[in-house]
Design an enzyme around this catalytic site. Structure first.
Site, PDB file in Angstrom:
ATOM      1  N   SER A 263       7.633  52.481  34.054  1.00  0.00           N
ATOM      2  CA  SER A 263       7.031  53.139  32.893  1.00  0.00           C
ATOM      3  C   SER A 263       8.093  53.403  31.830  1.00  0.00           C
ATOM      4  CB  SER A 263       6.417  54.473  33.319  1.00  0.00           C
ATOM      5  OG  SER A 263       7.463  55.380  33.607  1.00  0.00           O
ATOM      6  N   LYS A 264       7.617  53.815  30.666  1.00  0.00           N
ATOM      7  CA  LYS A 264       8.549  54.126  29.582  1.00  0.00           C
ATOM      8  C   LYS A 264       9.486  55.261  30.010  1.00  0.00           C
ATOM      9  CE  LYS A 264       8.803  55.689  24.796  1.00  0.00           C
ATOM     10  NZ  LYS A 264       9.990  56.420  25.074  1.00  0.00           N
ATOM     11  N   ARG A 265       8.934  56.204  30.776  1.00  0.00           N
ATOM     12  CA  ARG A 265       9.750  57.336  31.241  1.00  0.00           C
ATOM     13  C   ARG A 265      10.944  56.870  32.086  1.00  0.00           C
ATOM     14  NH1 ARG A 265       6.207  60.327  34.275  1.00  0.00           N
ATOM     15  NH2 ARG A 265       4.550  59.151  33.292  1.00  0.00           N
TER      16      ARG A 265
END
Ligand code: GLU
Length: 507
Positions: A263-265
């Site tokens: 994910s972007k996180r």
């Protein structure tokens, strides 16, 4: 054989994720390998999720990667428009056609009705499915349970409705996925999926199938997250009486440790980009950098993405776009998720930097170098690039990698210098200065042979003297070939630097 036509069909919901780039890339490679067409279609029917500026960043990302559509929003083509919001009237007609054929029906239940019904069935706990499907639709308010008069009245009263696909109990779906082999779904897993929403907009399922059919898509290549939608799509093709395309569902991108979807996180947490090119959110002004802004070479990035989930069956790792087109096959796409490895992306970048024409690298660092030292020559720049290109991972680091060569040395490793500075070293350096002042040796090889000879004659070892020489010349014990460094600095400058032992000993 039917012409190969593939498409990339992103929804404009923000910057282009590397998972999306890979889907576009594989679709493009497959089409080009088979002499076919690659289309870009924007699936923007879910207006609530649309983020302004996304379309531009999708175009920019694909363009940067060299994934150029044959047909699409910018190129146009025989099936224009390629933006679904501009085709919305058409989808309604197809939904109506399915209703006429008895393959779909109108459902008047409001969201609240459905919520109440779900809560009731959960509390009664009779083991009845809470999906709107062939076992439960008889309890709901739809054109299958209401009389024709009631339906006409509701329509005349403009009561909101959706159109649902009528999935029957015998609608088991199985299909041959090019990557995952046979995939099967039982009808009990399939709900009566909404095709047309109450605002008249199609859902993804209807618009996607209608467009893939009209645009003559032969192969649907998309991420695994869409696999659960495919049985409904197959039922739709059957309901319309259309041939279905072939499907290939690509494995997910996994976090570096392999535990879960990337994910972007994860990118923010571990310090790597997950987008292709920079996106500036026009509403918030937030800037999200992509691989391009981090300094990646485009061919390295494309090669890296291609290898996340595919190989050609050999150990080969370096493929430019032409080689990818030549060697790509969907059969060799892996079934298992692809672990994202940022170090590997950097490794690819280094490989491409090594192979770039020297001239191109000279051009990209000459301004920065000349800002510090206006007198450097073209020859110097060329030699400098040849010496340092293998020692950097990004092009933008080239100018600073050997800054001590063309500007004053900012830091000296004086601790090591003091440790290694002996009377023997002092004598060696003084002789070496004489050598450089008088020698006609002008190749690194000759200089190396001569230096080693002197070390032996003086009964010294490389380990005693090379660090001393290096620190005097460059400030540090690390760096490219000492002899190349001397030649790059020039004998005069090297001698000047070698005379600074006292300065180092006193600092
Ligand atoms: N609009 C979908 C997406 O955003 C397309 C999925 C598909 O390729 O069918 O990825």
């Amino acid at each position: 054989m039917t012409r190969v036509r593939t498409r990339f069909a992103p929804s404009p919901t923000g910057p282009l994720h590397i998972g999306g780039v890979r889907t576009a890339l594989y679709s493009y490679l497959f089409a080009k390998k088979h002499g076919g067409d690659f289309l870009l279609r924007i699936e923007d029917t879910d207006t609530a999720r649309t983020v302004a500026g996304s379309e531009d960043v999708i175009n920019e990302s694909l363009n940067w990667c060299g994934i150029i559509p044959d047909e699409g929003i910018l190129q146009g083509g025989p099936h224009a428009p390629y933006r679904q919001s501009e085709r919305k009237e058409m989808y309604r007609q197809y939904a109506e056609q399915l209703v006429q054929l008895g393959k779909a029906y109108l459902a008047f239940d409001s969201e609240d009705d459905i919520k109440v019904w779900r809560e009731k069935s959960a509390s009664e706990n009779k083991g009845i499915s809470d999906a709107y499907n062939y076992t439960t639709r008889s309890q709901m308010r739809n054109s299958l349970t209401l009389s024709a008069e009631e339906v006409s009245k509701l329509l005349a009263d403009k009561v909101a409705y959706v159109v649902r696909l009528k999935v029957d109990s015998q609608d088991h779906v199985s299909f041959q996925d090019i990557i995952r082999d046979e995939v099967k779904f039982k009808s009990s897993q399939l709900d009566d999926r909404v095709l047309l929403k109450s605002d008249g907009m199609p859902t993804y399922h209807l618009a996607n199938v209608v467009d893939d059919h009209l645009m003559e898509i032969s192969h649907v290549i998309r991420g695994e997250e869409w696999l659960a939608s495919t049985p409904h799509h197959i039922l739709l093709y059957k309901a319309f009486g259309w041939n279905q395309p072939q499907f290939a569902h690509l494995p997910l991108f996994l976090k570096p440790d392999g535990k879960g979807k990337l994910s972007k996180r994860d990118g923010d947490r571990l310090g790597f980009p997950v987008f292709c090119t920079q996106f500036v959110n026009p509403d918030t002004g937030d800037v999200t950098e992509g691989f391009r802004e981090k300094g990646f070479e485009r061919d390295a990035f494309v090669n890296f993405i291609a290898m996340l989930g595919w190989n050609d069956g050999t150990e080969r790792e370096l493929f430019d776009m032409d080689a990818l087109i030549e060697n790509f096959s969907l059969e060799r796409v892996h079934k298992a998720g692809a672990k994202f490895n940022f170090e590997k992306a950097i490794w690819f970048n280094q490989q491409y930097l090594r192979n770039l024409p020297t001239k191109e690298l000279v051009n990209s660092c000459s301004d920065e170098i000349r800002k510090v030292n206006a007198s450097v020559s073209e020859d110097f720049l060329q030699h400098y690039v040849e010496l340092y290109r293998d020692r950097v991972d990004f092009r933008y680091r080239l100018a600073s990698a050997g800054k001590y060569i063309y500007s004053d040395i900012k830091e000296f490793d004086t601790d090591t210098f003091k440790k290694k500075w002996t009377p023997e070293a002092k004598k060696f350096i003084s002789d070496y200065i004489d050598l450089l002042n008088n020698t006609t040796l002008d190749s690194a090889e000759e200089l190396e042979i001569e230096t080693k000879k002197r070390i032996e004659q003086n009964q010294m070892s490389m380990g005693n003297i090379l660090p001393v020489l290096r620190i005097l010349l460059t400030g540090t014990t690390k760096g490219p070939s000492l002899y190349e460094t001397i030649l790059l600095l020039g004998k005069e400058k090297s001698v000047e630097r070698m005379c600074r032992a006292d300065y180092l000993l006193n600092s």
